[in-house]
Design a protein around this motif. Structure first.
Motif, mmCIF file in Angstrom:
data_model
loop_
_atom_site.group_PDB
_atom_site.id
_atom_site.type_symbol
_atom_site.label_atom_id
_atom_site.label_comp_id
_atom_site.label_asym_id
_atom_site.label_seq_id
_atom_site.Cartn_x
_atom_site.Cartn_y
_atom_site.Cartn_z
ATOM 1 N N GLY A 1 22.275 97.009 -41.436
ATOM 2 C CA GLY A 1 22.700 95.701 -40.941
ATOM 3 C C GLY A 1 22.559 95.579 -39.434
ATOM 4 N N ARG A 2 22.921 96.639 -38.721
ATOM 5 C CA ARG A 2 22.791 96.607 -37.258
ATOM 6 C C ARG A 2 21.326 96.469 -36.838
ATOM 7 N NH1 ARG A 2 27.142 100.538 -37.381
ATOM 8 N NH2 ARG A 2 25.623 102.247 -37.489
ATOM 9 N N GLU B 1 18.808 95.263 -38.614
ATOM 10 C CA GLU B 1 18.320 93.936 -38.977
ATOM 11 C C GLU B 1 18.775 92.898 -37.960
ATOM 12 O OE1 GLU B 1 18.134 91.824 -43.201
ATOM 13 O OE2 GLU B 1 20.119 91.604 -42.291
ATOM 14 N N ASP B 2 20.041 92.947 -37.564
ATOM 15 C CA ASP B 2 20.554 92.006 -36.568
ATOM 16 C C ASP B 2 19.810 92.139 -35.243
ATOM 17 O OD1 ASP B 2 22.386 90.996 -38.340
ATOM 18 O OD2 ASP B 2 24.076 92.173 -37.574
ATOM 19 N N GLU B 3 19.546 93.379 -34.816
ATOM 20 C CA GLU B 3 18.831 93.601 -33.559
ATOM 21 C C GLU B 3 17.440 92.974 -33.594
ATOM 22 O OE1 GLU B 3 18.757 97.795 -33.141
ATOM 23 O OE2 GLU B 3 20.871 97.965 -32.511
ATOM 24 N N GLU C 1 17.728 89.111 -33.577
ATOM 25 C CA GLU C 1 18.129 88.629 -32.258
ATOM 26 C C GLU C 1 16.986 88.733 -31.253
ATOM 27 O OE1 GLU C 1 21.590 90.881 -31.304
ATOM 28 O OE2 GLU C 1 22.825 89.891 -32.839
ATOM 29 N N SER D 1 18.461 80.854 -40.608
ATOM 30 C CA SER D 1 18.449 80.665 -39.159
ATOM 31 C C SER D 1 18.935 79.278 -38.757
ATOM 32 C CB SER D 1 17.038 80.890 -38.615
ATOM 33 O OG SER D 1 16.158 79.857 -39.033
ATOM 34 N N ASP E 1 27.670 78.274 -38.518
ATOM 35 C CA ASP E 1 28.595 79.394 -38.696
ATOM 36 C C ASP E 1 29.758 78.937 -39.574
ATOM 37 O OD1 ASP E 1 29.879 81.767 -38.521
ATOM 38 O OD2 ASP E 1 30.563 81.532 -36.447
#
Length: 223
Positions: free
Chosen positions: A98-99, A101-103, A106, A146, A150
């Motif tokens: 998850g980290r 993928e988020d990086e 972003e 995307s 939120d």
């Protein structure tokens, strides 16, 4: 993702309903707090379906578990492929995925984020066509998500031990430990549940070996 099994199940005489969750496929993101299980129940109500078998994969399996636990009289059978589990703490391996993928997202590197998902979720026997299909689906999901506002989930408490449905939890030997452990542990939580591990599968057996998975579905549904 269920295209390979769709016609086989229809030809076997089943009535089929399949739906995209919000922010997947052609379904727009939610704009207010919601739960996927509530959406599925509303769909069943709109179609006047009082009882149904549920076949679900990964995060869809988590929704299937919630549906069967909150409304046990509505779900007669539950076939779960590499299911997630509500409220379960993630392993370090899944958190690291998850980290990463988020990086990548972003940083705007959509191609690398898609490839991360392809290499993580598919087993070693997945062919080029399967990898292309997962790339297409994952890119579409990223594009839709995307644009999503939120929005928080609605909090709901439920107990998986309330499930009455005949249940089979399927895992893949090449999947992340989280999903293998969830499937293996469900018989201790859901009365009468069975566990089956596929030695060739990763996280997406219905795409990796469509015909074998279709036979598994038919065997379960007609047992």
């Amino acid at each position: 993702m269920w295209d390979p099994q769709w016609r086989i199940l229809l030809d076997a005489g089943f009535r089929l309903i399949r739906c995209d969750f919000r922010a997947f496929g052609d379904t727009p993101p939610g704009e207010e707090p919601y739960r996927d299980a509530d959406d599925v129940l509303r769909l069943l109500d709109a179609l006047d379906v009082r009882e149904t078998a549920v076949i679900a994969s990964s995060g869809g399996g988590q929704v299937g578990l919630e549906l069967a636990a909150r409304w046990p009289e509505r779900v007669t059978s539950l076939l779960l492929l590499a299911t997630a589990q509500p409220g379960r703490e993630k392993s370090e391996a899944l958190r690291e995925f998850g980290r990463r993928e988020d990086e990548l997202l972003e940083a705007g590197d959509l191609d690398a984020a898609v490839e991360l998902n392809v290499t993580t979720w598919l087993g070693p026997e997945a062919d080029g066509n399967t990898r292309a299909m997962v790339r297409m689906m994952q890119r579409r999901a990223f594009e839709v998500q995307s644009t999503a506002p939120d929005v928080e989930d609605v909090d709901v408490e439920f107990d998986l031990s309330a499930i009455k449905a005949r249940t089979l939890a399927v895992s893949g030997a090449h999947d992340l430990p989280d999903f293998r452990e969830i499937a293996a542990g469900l018989p201790q939580v859901v009365s009468g549940a069975r566990h089956l591990e596929l030695p060739w599968a990763g996280h997406l057996p219905s795409l990796e070996r469509p015909a074998d998975t279709a036979r598994l579905m038919l065997d379960f549904m007609t047992a």
